[in-house]
Structures are given as structure tokens and as C-alpha cells.
Enzyme design. Structure first.
Site, PDB file in Angstrom:
ATOM      1  N   HIS A   1       1.957   5.039   3.917  1.00 57.18           N
ATOM      2  CA  HIS A   1       0.962   5.595   2.910  1.00 57.18           C
ATOM      3  C   HIS A   1       1.329   7.243   3.158  1.00 57.18           C
ATOM      4  O   HIS A   1       1.693   7.695   1.287  1.00 57.18           O
ATOM      5  CB  HIS A   1      -0.700   5.424   3.158  1.00 57.18           C
TER       6      HIS A   1
ATOM      7  N   SER B   1       0.633  -0.981  -0.309  1.00 61.13           N
ATOM      8  CA  SER B   1      -0.035   0.551  -0.231  1.00 61.13           C
ATOM      9  C   SER B   1       1.205   1.080   0.387  1.00 61.13           C
ATOM     10  O   SER B   1      -0.150   2.151  -0.526  1.00 61.13           O
ATOM     11  CB  SER B   1      -1.073  -0.069   1.274  1.00 61.13           C
TER      12      SER B   1
END
Length: 289
Positions: free
Chosen positions: A266, A209
Site C-alpha cells: 500500500h 489495493s
């Protein structure tokens, strides 16, 4: 089916409308930048001739014109094997991810997960004792700076990340090449992992991610500076991904005991992606001008 060059146009030509028309007609294609030109590739010479004829009629796409997908276009659509051949680096990264998922039993086998984690650790009873990064690197385990991107915890985690990597990775590989995709993937992994370690200290985290947010940021900023059909994402994708990031940062999932989210990874990946998109887009814009 072999990819065939359908058209080669200067970079300053805006293909956005025509690419939208090809998408409406479900025509398989990809656009790459080569030495100051845009090259439109399609699978097969017959389809290339049809695309050239279509461009002669509708160079701006003419969104008001209602056209039905051509049966010839549908027949020429590449199968899954052809898509893999056209996106070899994307497929290679995903293959490594699936192998890691199998070896680690989707994160359940902590003994094998420790081979890929950012810092080494040992399990004693119900507790995990982590090493520090300096100790890990001093022992020569440099691969750990990158390998957490291969770790996934659960089938949903794996499915979502690999599907998005397949979508974004193919765009970058088609536009900027396999070497660029590999370089960006490793860079974003490094940035995301360091960001998470600096934020949370020694801990267990993983997944693609952080890399995905890097790829997203790269496409987003690059497209803003030097519009490229390959990086033109559907309107709601960017909003959805950024909204998801903000929701995760509220801590709601930890509160509901769904597990911890590596939010710093992230953010680190996204910032790195925006930076590479800024640099790449600025260079492409300068070449175009």
C-alpha cells in the site's frame, strides 16, 4: 449512446463550480485534457446543447441557485453498457481480475495462485516453500512482477478492490486516456509488489489495493498542482483511505487473526502514485501557465 463534445475551453478556465452543478443535476459527463484545452463530453447532442445553454447561464456553477435534476438529463444518463464502452481499459483490467479470481477460487486454490504469485512456491503438507526472486526471474518468469495484483483472497477483498478501481480508473482513463491508465496500473503494481517483497521477503500476497493507493496518490497530487474536475474526489475519500492505511499498519488485523495486510505494498503504491501525480501535475501546470 455516442459521446458528444459539448464544450472546449482553455485549460486555465476553472470548471470546478460548473462541474459541481452538473453533478447536482445528475448530468452524465466526463472532462478530458487535449492539447492545452479542457473538453467536456456528454452522451448525445441534445444533452450537449442543454449543457452549453446551462454554462451560458451559470459558468461558475452558482452553488446558491436551487435547481432540480432535469428529466431530459435523467433520460440521457448512460447505462452500464455505455459506461463500459467509455471506460474500456478500466473494464479490461477488471475482467482479468475476475477471471483470475475464478481460476484461483478466490485464493483457495494454491496450485493456481502459484501461477500469479510474486515468487514461485511449492506446497508440501501444511507448509509452503517459497523460491527467491532471483531464482524466479532467472527462470524467465517475469510476469510475476505484475500479476500479484490479480490475486484476491475472498469475495470481500475482491469486491472492495474492484469497486475502487472502477471509480478511480475511470477518472484517469477519461482525463488522461486508456494508455496512461494501463501504464500507471502496471507501474503501481510493480512498485507495490517490490515494496512488499523488500519488506517481508518471499511470501504470498496479492490484490489491487497497492495499485489503488497509487491511483489515489496520482489523483491527489495532480489535482493539487493542476486542478482537474475529473480528479476532484469527494472530501472524505482521501482522509478515509489514509486513515485505513494507518489503521492497517498498527497490526490490529493480524492481532485479531483476520489475516495479514500487505501494508508495504500500500505504501509503495501510494508513494509511486504521489510521484507520478507530482510529475504529471507539474507538466500540466506548466502547460497551463
Amino acid at each position: 449512446m455516442t459521446a458528444v463534445e459539448a464544450m472546449r475551453l482553455p485549460e486555465h478556465v476553472d470548471l470546478t463550480g460548473f462541474i459541481s452543478l452538473l453533478q447536482r443535476l445528475q448530468v452524465p459527463h466526463r472532462v478530458a485534457e487535449e492539447t492545452g484545452e479542457q473538453v467536456l463530453w456528454v452522451p448525445g447532442e441534445q444533452l450537449a446543447e442543454q449543457v452549453r445553454e446551462l454554462y451560458g447561464r451559470y459558468p461558475q456553477g452558482d452553488a446558491g441557485v436551487v435547481l432540480e435534476p432535469s428529466p431530459a438529463f435523467a433520460e440521457a444518463a448512460p447505462g452500464f453498457v455505455q459506461q463500459l464502452k467509455a471506460s474500456r481499459m478500466t473494464a479490461a483490467v477488471l475482467l482479468l481480475t475476475f477471471i483470475a479470481a475464478a481460476i484461483t477460487l478466490l485464493g483457495d486454490n494454491l496450485a493456481t495462485v502459484s501461477w500469479l504469485s510474486f515468487v514461485d512456491y511449492r506446497v508440501q503438507g501444511d507448509y509452503i516453500y517459497f523460491s527467491y526472486l532471483n531464482d524466479t526471474l532467472a527462470s524467465g518468469q517475469w510476469w510475476r512482477l505484475l500479476t500479484p495484483m490479480l490475486i484476491h483472497f475472498g469475495i470481500l477483498h475482491l469486491a472492495m478492490n474492484t469497486l475502487w478501481y472502477w471509480e478511480l480508473g475511470r477518472r484517469i482513463e477519461a482525463s488522461q486516456g486508456a494508455v496512461m491508465l494501463l501504464g500507471l496500473t502496471l507501474l503501481f503494481s510493480l512498485a507495490a509488489n517490490f515494496a512488499q517483497y523488500l519488506h517481508a521477503g518471499p511470501s504470498l500476497f496479492g490484490g489491487l489495493s497497492g495499485v489503488l493507493y497509487g491511483l489515489l496518490g496520482h489523483c491527489w497530487i495532480f489535482q493539487r498542482l493542476a486542478p482537474t474536475p475529473a480528479y476532484r474526489l469527494p472530501p472524505g475519500v482521501l482522509v478515509m483511505m489514509l486513515a485505513w492505511l494507518l489503521i492497517c499498519m498498527t497490526g490490529i488485523f493480524e492481532l485479531l487473526q483476520f489475516g495479514a495486510i500487505a501494508n508495504a505494498a500500500h505504501v509503495g503504491g501510494l508513494l509511486a502514485g504521489c510521484l507520478t501525480g507530482l510529475l504529471g501535475g507539474a507538466l500540466a501546470r506548466r502547460r497551463n501557465s
